[in-house]
Design a protein around this motif. Structure first.
Motif, mmCIF file in Angstrom:
data_model
loop_
_atom_site.group_PDB
_atom_site.id
_atom_site.type_symbol
_atom_site.label_atom_id
_atom_site.label_comp_id
_atom_site.label_asym_id
_atom_site.label_seq_id
_atom_site.Cartn_x
_atom_site.Cartn_y
_atom_site.Cartn_z
ATOM 1 N N GLN A 10 17.225 -68.290 -4.633
ATOM 2 C CA GLN A 10 15.764 -67.967 -4.618
ATOM 3 C C GLN A 10 14.720 -68.948 -4.204
ATOM 4 O O GLN A 10 13.835 -68.690 -3.660
ATOM 5 C CB GLN A 10 15.273 -67.878 -6.167
ATOM 6 N N LEU A 11 15.355 -70.319 -4.078
ATOM 7 C CA LEU A 11 14.278 -71.294 -3.702
ATOM 8 C C LEU A 11 14.096 -71.072 -2.028
ATOM 9 O O LEU A 11 14.995 -71.045 -1.246
ATOM 10 C CB LEU A 11 14.892 -72.662 -3.902
ATOM 11 N N GLY A 12 12.741 -71.416 -1.648
ATOM 12 C CA GLY A 12 12.249 -71.094 -0.300
ATOM 13 C C GLY A 12 12.959 -71.940 0.510
ATOM 14 O O GLY A 12 12.905 -73.127 0.094
ATOM 15 N N ASP A 14 11.822 -73.140 3.304
ATOM 16 C CA ASP A 14 10.657 -73.957 3.774
ATOM 17 C C ASP A 14 10.723 -75.214 2.836
ATOM 18 O O ASP A 14 10.545 -76.203 3.002
ATOM 19 C CB ASP A 14 9.416 -73.275 4.025
ATOM 20 N N ILE A 15 10.679 -74.862 1.421
ATOM 21 C CA ILE A 15 10.513 -75.871 0.279
ATOM 22 C C ILE A 15 12.009 -76.595 0.420
ATOM 23 O O ILE A 15 11.777 -77.999 0.286
ATOM 24 C CB ILE A 15 10.389 -75.205 -1.038
ATOM 25 N N ASP A 34 3.064 -78.277 -0.756
ATOM 26 C CA ASP A 34 3.143 -77.585 0.320
ATOM 27 C C ASP A 34 1.727 -76.375 0.362
ATOM 28 O O ASP A 34 1.928 -75.406 -0.620
ATOM 29 C CB ASP A 34 4.447 -76.830 0.440
ATOM 30 N N GLY A 36 0.460 -73.718 2.228
ATOM 31 C CA GLY A 36 0.570 -72.770 3.353
ATOM 32 C C GLY A 36 -0.003 -71.357 2.807
ATOM 33 O O GLY A 36 -1.046 -71.152 2.139
ATOM 34 N N THR A 37 0.558 -70.309 3.019
ATOM 35 C CA THR A 37 0.120 -69.080 2.192
ATOM 36 C C THR A 37 0.008 -69.047 0.844
ATOM 37 O O THR A 37 -0.911 -68.791 0.166
ATOM 38 C CB THR A 37 1.209 -67.642 2.623
ATOM 39 N N ALA A 38 1.066 -69.570 0.089
ATOM 40 C CA ALA A 38 0.977 -70.145 -1.278
ATOM 41 C C ALA A 38 0.869 -71.336 -1.192
ATOM 42 O O ALA A 38 1.208 -72.262 -0.238
ATOM 43 C CB ALA A 38 2.154 -69.877 -1.828
ATOM 44 N N ILE A 54 4.219 -72.398 -8.189
ATOM 45 C CA ILE A 54 3.667 -71.551 -7.017
ATOM 46 C C ILE A 54 2.283 -71.223 -7.288
ATOM 47 O O ILE A 54 2.228 -70.426 -8.306
ATOM 48 C CB ILE A 54 4.701 -70.408 -6.618
HETATM 49 C C1 LIG Z 1 6.552 -70.283 -2.380
HETATM 50 C C2 LIG Z 1 6.649 -69.696 -0.957
HETATM 51 C C3 LIG Z 1 5.980 -68.412 -0.902
HETATM 52 C C4 LIG Z 1 5.737 -70.642 -0.008
HETATM 53 O O1 LIG Z 1 5.733 -70.139 1.276
HETATM 54 P P1 LIG Z 1 4.520 -70.602 2.181
HETATM 55 O O2 LIG Z 1 3.330 -70.545 1.689
HETATM 56 O O3 LIG Z 1 4.883 -72.069 2.561
HETATM 57 O O4 LIG Z 1 4.738 -69.421 3.475
HETATM 58 C C5 LIG Z 1 7.948 -69.569 -0.407
HETATM 59 O O5 LIG Z 1 8.681 -70.892 -0.261
HETATM 60 C C6 LIG Z 1 9.011 -68.703 -1.076
HETATM 61 O O6 LIG Z 1 8.835 -67.416 -0.756
HETATM 62 N N1 LIG Z 1 9.740 -69.185 -2.093
HETATM 63 C C7 LIG Z 1 10.612 -68.230 -2.868
HETATM 64 C C8 LIG Z 1 10.500 -68.849 -4.189
HETATM 65 C C9 LIG Z 1 10.748 -70.060 -4.700
HETATM 66 O O7 LIG Z 1 10.565 -71.186 -3.914
HETATM 67 O O8 LIG Z 1 10.777 -70.386 -6.020
#
Ligand SMILES: CC(C)(COP(=O)(O)O)[C@@H](O)C(=O)NCCC(=O)O
Ligand SMILES: Nc1ncnc2c1ncn2[C@@H]1O[C@H](COP(=O)(O)OP(=O)(O)O)[C@@H](O)[C@H]1O
Length: 166
Positions: A10-12, A14-15, A34, A36-38, A54
């Protein structure tokens, strides 16, 4: 990195990449912010990814305000000079709310994380919205624009070594 999550997948990604870079570059414990969008805050202790928070990102918050409140117009948060706290027009009031509000959210969450673990943390921020917000945070937060790219490179190097051996 050891990910403490119910479902690791589940962890993004990008993270994951940014956290790998943060571990390599900054002293533990780390909160990686971070924007970004979130806007997400990740707590990393040693090489363990402890968890994440988040929240709606800056542009999301701004869009929600003008889309859902009939009398609020769409506005830009880009300004040449710093934004004052108290607005004297609707636009100024919205700009202050979104920028100082986001900065206070980040400051406040960092304080809560430190309270919850009983230690102070190294804080590093990344993401396209970070420079817009960090100037309004009370706490000095280091900006590292290339955290995701650095993390991807480190992961590539690790995997390349593994496959070369096999
Ligand atoms: C939390 C996020 C939406 C951040 O995305 P971003 O704003 O960097 O595009 C992304 O890392 C994501 O979809 N994560 C999945 C859920 C999680 O990391 O627990
Ligand atoms: N290098 C940059 N400088 C200024 N703004 C940026 C930069 N990169 C992205 N942005 C802007 O910052 C916001 C968030 O970008 P980004 O961190 O890439 O989000 P996401 O990870 O959700 O794709 C977007 O509105 C984007 O237009």
């Amino acid at each position: 990195m050891n990910i403490k999550a119910e479902i690791h997948n589940q962890l993004g990604s990008d993270i994951v990449a940014s956290s790998v870079a943060a571990i390599a570059k900054y002293p533990s414990p780390i909160v990686m912010v971070d924007m970004g969008t979130a806007t997400s805050l990740s707590l990393i202790v040693g090489s363990v990814y402890e968890g994440c928070i988040i929240m709606p990102g800056l542009a999301l918050a701004l869009d929600a305000l003008s889309e859902r409140a009939a009398a609020l117009p769409p506005i830009s948060i880009e300004t040449a000079s710093p934004v004052g706290l108290m607005g004297h027009t609707t636009e100024e009031a919205m700009r202050s709310g979104v920028l100082y509000g986001h900065a206070s959210m980040v400051d406040g969450m960092l304080e809560r994380i430190e309270e919850s673990i009983g230690q102070s943390v190294t804080t590093v921020a990344t993401g396209g919205n970070a420079p817009r917000i960090l100037r309004y945070c009370k706490r000095p937060i280091q900006y590292d624009a290339d955290l995701i790219m650095t993390g991807l490179y480190l992961l590539y190097q690790k995997n390349a070594k593994k496959y070369r051996k096999a």
